[in-house]
Design a protein around this motif. Structure first.
Motif, mmCIF file in Angstrom:
data_model
loop_
_atom_site.group_PDB
_atom_site.id
_atom_site.type_symbol
_atom_site.label_atom_id
_atom_site.label_comp_id
_atom_site.label_asym_id
_atom_site.label_seq_id
_atom_site.Cartn_x
_atom_site.Cartn_y
_atom_site.Cartn_z
ATOM 1 N N ARG A 53 0.532 -1.176 0.038
ATOM 2 C CA ARG A 53 0.225 0.210 0.553
ATOM 3 C C ARG A 53 1.147 1.548 0.108
ATOM 4 N N LEU A 84 2.356 1.540 -3.032
ATOM 5 C CA LEU A 84 1.458 1.975 -4.641
ATOM 6 C C LEU A 84 0.775 3.373 -4.358
ATOM 7 N N ALA A 85 0.771 4.289 -3.257
ATOM 8 C CA ALA A 85 0.436 4.999 -3.241
ATOM 9 C C ALA A 85 1.454 5.951 -3.205
ATOM 10 N N ARG A 86 3.136 5.483 -3.156
ATOM 11 C CA ARG A 86 4.065 6.709 -3.565
ATOM 12 C C ARG A 86 4.137 6.574 -5.301
ATOM 13 N N SER A 87 3.963 5.317 -5.607
ATOM 14 C CA SER A 87 4.518 5.207 -6.880
ATOM 15 C C SER A 87 3.136 5.915 -8.039
ATOM 16 N N THR A 88 2.008 5.534 -7.157
ATOM 17 C CA THR A 88 0.842 6.911 -7.419
ATOM 18 C C THR A 88 1.046 8.369 -7.754
ATOM 19 N N ALA A 89 1.317 8.541 -6.472
ATOM 20 C CA ALA A 89 1.996 9.766 -6.454
ATOM 21 C C ALA A 89 2.930 10.422 -7.491
ATOM 22 N N ARG A 121 3.678 9.273 -10.273
ATOM 23 C CA ARG A 121 3.189 9.161 -11.946
ATOM 24 C C ARG A 121 1.593 10.165 -11.858
ATOM 25 N N LEU A 122 1.426 11.058 -10.543
ATOM 26 C CA LEU A 122 0.245 11.543 -11.064
ATOM 27 C C LEU A 122 1.320 13.772 -10.938
ATOM 28 N N LEU A 178 -8.795 10.723 -7.985
ATOM 29 C CA LEU A 178 -7.897 10.179 -7.967
ATOM 30 C C LEU A 178 -6.840 10.871 -6.521
ATOM 31 N N ASP A 179 -6.648 11.944 -7.398
ATOM 32 C CA ASP A 179 -5.660 12.511 -6.057
ATOM 33 C C ASP A 179 -6.312 12.594 -5.167
ATOM 34 N N CYS A 202 -4.798 8.919 -3.667
ATOM 35 C CA CYS A 202 -3.620 9.454 -2.660
ATOM 36 C C CYS A 202 -2.841 10.284 -2.192
#
Length: 181
Positions: free
Chosen positions: A10, A13-18, A20-21, A116-117, A120
């Protein structure tokens, strides 16, 4: 999935999503900055190219902040606030044409990205709070070696009252403490 895998994946995933965003922010910002007419046309903001450029600068700064920060959660909340401003600008600019597919699609896209933001940012905030040590609890401390009742008057036993601190005779309690009958 076991709890060890979940607790490790988790945060990752949160860091990689950040990240990417953050890159999405930079890419969108560059497009808004270099091609404001095209972006304004796509989003139904014709005639507002200056505003589109300003949003592009904001997106680039936010993206760099997300990628460079040790704690990206506050920058993710800046993205959420930017999305709210973008949605408001799209809605105000297109209020007479809200039945147009372009305006509705642009607002729906901004709303989806905002969700999504926000998700995250919330996840990152939880991760960051979990890693912080709890503050120390000093509520049971009083700063004195003995309880207040035992400390009261302790200085009088060791040190006499200085002459300049003595109560003048006219203000002394009556009858004097030694002359009670």
């Amino acid at each position: 999935m076991d709890t060890v895998t979940t607790s490790v994946s988790r945060p990752r995933l949160a860091r990689s999503t950040a990240r990417r965003l953050g890159w999405l922010s930079i890419g969108l910002g560059v497009a808004e900055l270099l091609m404001p007419r095209a972006v304004a046309s796509i989003t139904g903001m014709r005639g507002r190219e200056g505003m589109v450029r300003a949003c592009g600068v904001r997106e680039i700064v936010t993206g760099i902040g997300i990628l460079a920060a040790r704690r990206p959660a506050p920058w993710m909340w800046v993205r959420v606030a930017g999305n709210a401003m973008d949605a408001a600008a799209l809605g105000l600019n297109n209020r007479s044409r809200l039945d147009s597919r372009t305006a509705v699609a642009a607002i729906a896209t901004v709303a989806g990205v905002a969700a999504l933001d926000a998700g995250c940012a919330t996840a990152l905030g939880r991760i960051e709070r979990r890693g912080k040590p709890q503050g120390r609890d000093y509520s049971d401390r009083r700063g004195m070696p003995l309880p207040p009742s035992a400390m009261r008057g302790a200085a009088r036993k060791d040190v006499g009252t200085p002459a300049d601190m003595a109560t003048p005779a006219l203000l002394a309690p009556w009858p004097p403490s030694g002359s009670r009958s």
